[in-house]
Design an enzyme around this catalytic site. Structure first.
Site, mmCIF file in Angstrom:
data_model
loop_
_atom_site.group_PDB
_atom_site.id
_atom_site.type_symbol
_atom_site.label_atom_id
_atom_site.label_comp_id
_atom_site.label_asym_id
_atom_site.label_seq_id
_atom_site.Cartn_x
_atom_site.Cartn_y
_atom_site.Cartn_z
ATOM 1 N N LYS A 9 0.837 -1.200 0.000
ATOM 2 C CA LYS A 9 0.000 0.000 0.000
ATOM 3 C C LYS A 9 0.876 1.256 0.000
ATOM 4 C CE LYS A 9 -3.791 -2.418 2.374
ATOM 5 N NZ LYS A 9 -4.577 -2.541 3.622
ATOM 6 N N TYR A 49 -12.088 -2.768 -3.485
ATOM 7 C CA TYR A 49 -12.643 -2.924 -2.127
ATOM 8 C C TYR A 49 -14.177 -2.936 -2.123
ATOM 9 C CZ TYR A 49 -8.121 -2.600 0.275
ATOM 10 O OH TYR A 49 -6.857 -2.849 0.756
ATOM 11 N N ASN A 112 -1.720 -0.132 7.392
ATOM 12 C CA ASN A 112 -1.177 -1.475 7.671
ATOM 13 C C ASN A 112 -0.336 -2.056 6.530
ATOM 14 O OD1 ASN A 112 -3.324 -2.060 6.035
ATOM 15 N ND2 ASN A 112 -4.288 -3.541 7.408
ATOM 16 N N HIS A 115 -1.600 -5.527 1.521
ATOM 17 C CA HIS A 115 -2.830 -6.311 1.323
ATOM 18 C C HIS A 115 -2.474 -7.670 0.739
ATOM 19 C CE1 HIS A 115 -6.655 -7.660 -0.440
ATOM 20 N NE2 HIS A 115 -5.956 -7.881 -1.544
ATOM 21 N N GLU A 126 -8.989 -10.788 -7.958
ATOM 22 C CA GLU A 126 -8.097 -9.636 -7.801
ATOM 23 C C GLU A 126 -6.985 -9.653 -8.857
ATOM 24 O OE1 GLU A 126 -6.966 -9.717 -3.655
ATOM 25 O OE2 GLU A 126 -8.981 -9.144 -3.013
HETATM 26 P P1 RTP Z 1 -6.498 -6.333 3.207
HETATM 27 O O1 RTP Z 1 -7.751 -6.606 2.397
HETATM 28 O O2 RTP Z 1 -5.969 -4.940 3.054
HETATM 29 O O3 RTP Z 1 -5.464 -7.391 3.081
HETATM 30 O O4 RTP Z 1 -6.936 -6.408 4.707
HETATM 31 P P2 RTP Z 1 -7.742 -7.534 5.411
HETATM 32 O O5 RTP Z 1 -8.322 -8.508 4.450
HETATM 33 O O6 RTP Z 1 -6.804 -8.062 6.449
HETATM 34 O O7 RTP Z 1 -8.894 -6.672 6.079
HETATM 35 P P3 RTP Z 1 -10.293 -6.186 5.500
HETATM 36 O O8 RTP Z 1 -11.297 -6.408 6.564
HETATM 37 O O9 RTP Z 1 -10.558 -6.715 4.124
HETATM 38 O O10 RTP Z 1 -10.045 -4.628 5.412
HETATM 39 C C1 RTP Z 1 -9.361 -4.070 4.329
HETATM 40 C C2 RTP Z 1 -8.518 -2.934 4.811
HETATM 41 O O11 RTP Z 1 -9.360 -1.913 5.333
HETATM 42 C C3 RTP Z 1 -8.700 -1.226 6.371
HETATM 43 N N1 RTP Z 1 -9.520 -1.280 7.566
HETATM 44 N N2 RTP Z 1 -9.722 -0.258 8.341
HETATM 45 N N3 RTP Z 1 -10.615 1.447 10.402
HETATM 46 C C4 RTP Z 1 -10.970 0.184 10.419
HETATM 47 O O12 RTP Z 1 -11.652 -0.306 11.296
HETATM 48 C C5 RTP Z 1 -10.510 -0.669 9.330
HETATM 49 N N4 RTP Z 1 -10.797 -1.934 9.179
HETATM 50 C C6 RTP Z 1 -10.167 -2.342 8.049
HETATM 51 C C7 RTP Z 1 -7.362 -1.903 6.586
HETATM 52 O O13 RTP Z 1 -6.373 -1.180 5.845
HETATM 53 C C8 RTP Z 1 -7.570 -3.271 5.968
HETATM 54 O O14 RTP Z 1 -6.365 -3.844 5.553
#
Ligand code: RTP
Length: 148
Positions: A9, A49, A112, A115, A126
């Site tokens: 990212k 997303y 973070n 991804h 994707e």
């Molecule tokens: P990613 O898709 O980025 O690998 O992350 P992930 O599956 O571990 O998590 P996901 O639930 O799909 O969330 C995607 C990205 O959204 C941001 N996020 N912010 N502020 C918040 O509560 C929150 N929750 C998620 C994070 O950057 C996350 O990686």
């Protein structure tokens, strides 16, 4: 052989973590099959997303992803989707184990660093979204020094 989509990212790029992150996947034994350095627009980030469009953090997430260049990659190897997520660490860096990318390099969930696809099916979607032109036709994945 299984493939996953990995994105460094904008914060990972700005903080100079590209080499470190690529090195972790390489040293594990996975094979780099696609790589590009690009900045995406809002519509594209919203497509990537789309599953999170109802979440309260969606707009901030899209702003974050379009804020600078990212590194989009395809990595290949046995169980690369699940193992890739382990290398990356838990979504919230507060919960990511030391030794994982997020555990070592991130503090806030909204910064973070990286991804990784969460399932083989989402990886397929994707990769198609990010690499419509296709990816490299090579494989070192059957290296007998990595796979028995
Ligand atoms: P990613 O898709 O980025 O690998 O992350 P992930 O599956 O571990 O998590 P996901 O639930 O799909 O969330 C995607 C990205 O959204 C941001 N996020 N912010 N502020 C918040 O509560 C929150 N929750 C998620 C994070 O950057 C996350 O990686």
């Amino acid at each position: 052989m299984e493939q996953t989509f990995i994105m460094i990212k904008p914060d990972g790029v700005q903080r100079g973590l590209v080499g470190e992150i690529i090195g972790r996947f390489e040293k594990k034994g996975f094979t780099l099959k696609g790589l590009k350095f690009i900045t995406v627009d809002r519509a594209f980030a919203e497509r990537h997303y789309a599953d999170l469009s109802a979440k309260p953090f969606f707009n901030g997430l899209v702003e974050y992803i379009i804020s600078g260049p990212i590194v989009a990659m395809v990595w290949e190897g046995k169980n690369v989707v699940t193992t890739g997520r382990k290398i990356i660490g838990a979504t919230n860096p507060a919960d990511s184990a030391p030794g994982t990318i997020r555990g070592d390099y991130a503090i806030d969930i909204g910064r973070n660093v990286i991804h990784g696809s969460d399932a083989v099916e989402s990886a397929r979607k994707e990769i198609a979204l990010w690499f419509p032109e296709g990816i490299a036709e090579w494989s070192s994945s059957l290296n007998p020094w990595i796979y028995e």
